[in-house]
Scaffold this active site. Structure first.
Site, PDB file in Angstrom:
ATOM      1  N   MET A 189       0.847  -1.197   0.000  1.00  7.08           N
ATOM      2  CA  MET A 189       0.000   0.000   0.000  1.00  7.08           C
ATOM      3  C   MET A 189       0.885   1.250   0.000  1.00  7.08           C
ATOM      4  O   MET A 189       0.411   2.345   0.303  1.00  7.08           O
ATOM      5  CB  MET A 189      -0.941  -0.013   1.204  1.00  7.08           C
ATOM      6  CG  MET A 189      -1.908  -1.200   1.163  1.00  7.08           C
ATOM      7  SD  MET A 189      -3.420  -0.955   2.082  1.00  7.08           S
ATOM      8  CE  MET A 189      -2.790  -0.722   3.714  1.00  7.08           C
ATOM      9  N   ASN A 219       4.077   3.938   0.972  1.00  9.34           N
ATOM     10  CA  ASN A 219       4.757   4.474   2.154  1.00  9.34           C
ATOM     11  C   ASN A 219       5.828   3.473   2.606  1.00  9.34           C
ATOM     12  O   ASN A 219       5.862   3.021   3.737  1.00  9.34           O
ATOM     13  CB  ASN A 219       3.760   4.793   3.276  1.00  9.34           C
ATOM     14  CG  ASN A 219       4.394   5.656   4.343  1.00  9.34           C
ATOM     15  OD1 ASN A 219       4.435   5.322   5.514  1.00  9.34           O
ATOM     16  ND2 ASN A 219       4.948   6.775   3.940  1.00  9.34           N
ATOM     17  N   GLY A 264      11.256  -2.691   5.656  1.00  9.83           N
ATOM     18  CA  GLY A 264      10.552  -3.983   5.636  1.00  9.83           C
ATOM     19  C   GLY A 264      10.072  -4.322   4.232  1.00  9.83           C
ATOM     20  O   GLY A 264      10.248  -5.444   3.741  1.00  9.83           O
ATOM     21  N   HIS A 265       9.457  -3.326   3.563  1.00  8.10           N
ATOM     22  CA  HIS A 265       9.020  -3.566   2.177  1.00  8.10           C
ATOM     23  C   HIS A 265      10.220  -3.813   1.265  1.00  8.10           C
ATOM     24  O   HIS A 265      10.183  -4.679   0.392  1.00  8.10           O
ATOM     25  CB  HIS A 265       8.275  -2.341   1.631  1.00  8.10           C
ATOM     26  CG  HIS A 265       7.012  -1.987   2.337  1.00  8.10           C
ATOM     27  ND1 HIS A 265       6.887  -0.877   3.148  1.00  8.10           N
ATOM     28  CD2 HIS A 265       5.792  -2.586   2.340  1.00  8.10           C
ATOM     29  CE1 HIS A 265       5.662  -0.803   3.607  1.00  8.10           C
ATOM     30  NE2 HIS A 265       4.972  -1.828   3.145  1.00  8.10           N
ATOM     31  N   GLN A 313     -10.434  -2.789   2.162  1.00 12.80           N
ATOM     32  CA  GLN A 313      -9.965  -3.465   3.383  1.00 12.80           C
ATOM     33  C   GLN A 313      -9.977  -2.561   4.603  1.00 12.80           C
ATOM     34  O   GLN A 313      -9.495  -2.962   5.659  1.00 12.80           O
ATOM     35  CB  GLN A 313      -8.587  -4.084   3.158  1.00 12.80           C
ATOM     36  CG  GLN A 313      -7.447  -3.085   2.993  1.00 12.80           C
ATOM     37  CD  GLN A 313      -6.161  -3.774   2.577  1.00 12.80           C
ATOM     38  OE1 GLN A 313      -6.014  -4.236   1.447  1.00 12.80           O
ATOM     39  NE2 GLN A 313      -5.190  -3.854   3.489  1.00 12.80           N
ATOM     40  N   ARG A 352       2.410   2.542   9.802  1.00  8.14           N
ATOM     41  CA  ARG A 352       1.616   3.205  10.846  1.00  8.14           C
ATOM     42  C   ARG A 352       2.479   3.713  11.999  1.00  8.14           C
ATOM     43  O   ARG A 352       1.997   4.498  12.821  1.00  8.14           O
ATOM     44  CB  ARG A 352       0.511   2.274  11.349  1.00  8.14           C
ATOM     45  CG  ARG A 352      -0.569   2.044  10.291  1.00  8.14           C
ATOM     46  CD  ARG A 352      -1.777   1.307  10.830  1.00  8.14           C
ATOM     47  NE  ARG A 352      -2.887   1.327   9.882  1.00  8.14           N
ATOM     48  CZ  ARG A 352      -3.205   0.338   9.042  1.00  8.14           C
ATOM     49  NH1 ARG A 352      -2.496  -0.764   9.021  1.00  8.14           N
ATOM     50  NH2 ARG A 352      -4.231   0.458   8.225  1.00  8.14           N
TER      51      ARG A 352
END
Ligand code: PAF
Length: 280
Positions: free
Chosen positions: A26, A28, A32-33, A57, A183
């Site tokens: 999604m 941002n 980790g991505h 979602q 987040r």
């Protein structure tokens, strides 16, 4: 690297792409991505990353509108890690008409996060199925940070016979243990300082199970109490069987401890697998 917004243009770009390794996101993007993209790089000829904040979602009172949208920064990071194609469709491209056909995920989708986010995994499974049909990857990479999501996608792929290999990437953590998440940006400095307690608490629970403790309700209550004593609002702390995501039974050999809890207005999730060497 090509940045593509339409399904038609993506079809043309991928016509001669060979084995496609796909990372749905999604946006941002954080380390980790990027680790998932590096993993994808090792699994395909062409790496495709999708960036799409999927309205399906998010619940009505969730953070769909405030979810950070940072396409230019994301593309700069993706260029550096060897991504070939970014697919960043609009909502109208993905949902030109109201989405009436949806994927009904397995019943475990109503537990854990699903119990607190009704319909969330139906929305995830539906958009991932659409993205799989659009991108037609050979391999798709998902992070273990979203453990329940990974389990549901694996189940969907197996039961609906998607010809796709699902590869899991390990959770990437900040030095203090906090799992990287888009987040985390919502946290105030004080909340950010408190946030690593979630991982520490789950580690403590996993270590107890690793030592042979099988009183799962007590382990869960202790973890919940620890978090609540420091101002967290706990949705759940739950010990599960890694093979089924069900509550452990006599057959369970491998365990995972999962949690979701709020710091102020920010909901964090994390999980720790009990090391197999200690799990028997
Ligand atoms: O994990 C995410 O970022 C999302 O749930 C996903 C898999 C990209 C579907 O929107």
């Amino acid at each position: 690297m090509d940045v593509i917004a339409t399904i038609h243009a993506l079809d043309e770009r991928l016509a001669q792409a060979g084995r496609v390794a796909f990372v749905p996101t999604m946006g941002n993007l954080h380390e980790g991505h990027l680790q998932l993209v590096r993993l994808a790089r090792a699994h395909g000829d062409t790496v495709v990353v999708s960036i799409f904040v999927n309205p399906l979602q998010f619940g009505p009172n969730e953070d769909y509108h405030k979810y950070p949208r940072t396409l230019a920064e994301d593309c700069a990071k993706l260029t550096d890690v060897g991504c070939d194609v970014v697919f960043a469709p609009t909502v109208a491209e993905m949902y030109p008409t109201p989405q009436q056909t949806e994927i009904l995920p397995p019943p475990v989708a109503d537990e854990l996060c699903g119990a607190f986010r009704p319909g969330h995994f139906r929305g995830v499974a539906t958009v991932v199925a659409k993205l799989f049909n659009i991108v037609q990857p050979t391999v798709a990479v998902f992070g273990k940070k979203d453990y329940q999501q990974l389990f549901i996608i694996r189940t969907m792929v197996r039961e609906l016979n998607f010809p796709i290999q699902i590869v899991a990437g390990e959770t990437v953590r900040a030095e203090d243990g906090l799992a990287l998440s888009s987040r985390n940006a919502y946290l105030s400095p004080a909340e950010r300082a408190e946030a690593p307690r979630l991982y520490r608490t789950l580690l403590g629970a996993a270590e107890a199970i690793g030592r042979g403790d099988r009183d799962f309700p007590l382990i869960e209550v202790n973890a919940r109490n620890e978090l609540e004593a420091h101002g967290w609002r706990v949705d759940y702390v739950s010990v599960r069987d890694t093979a089924t995501l069900a509550v452990p039974g006599p057959q369970t050999r491998q365990f995972v401890v999962l949690a979701a809890a709020w710091l102020g207005d920010t909901r964090l999730i994390d999980n720790v697998e009990v090391m197999p060497a200690h799990a028997a």
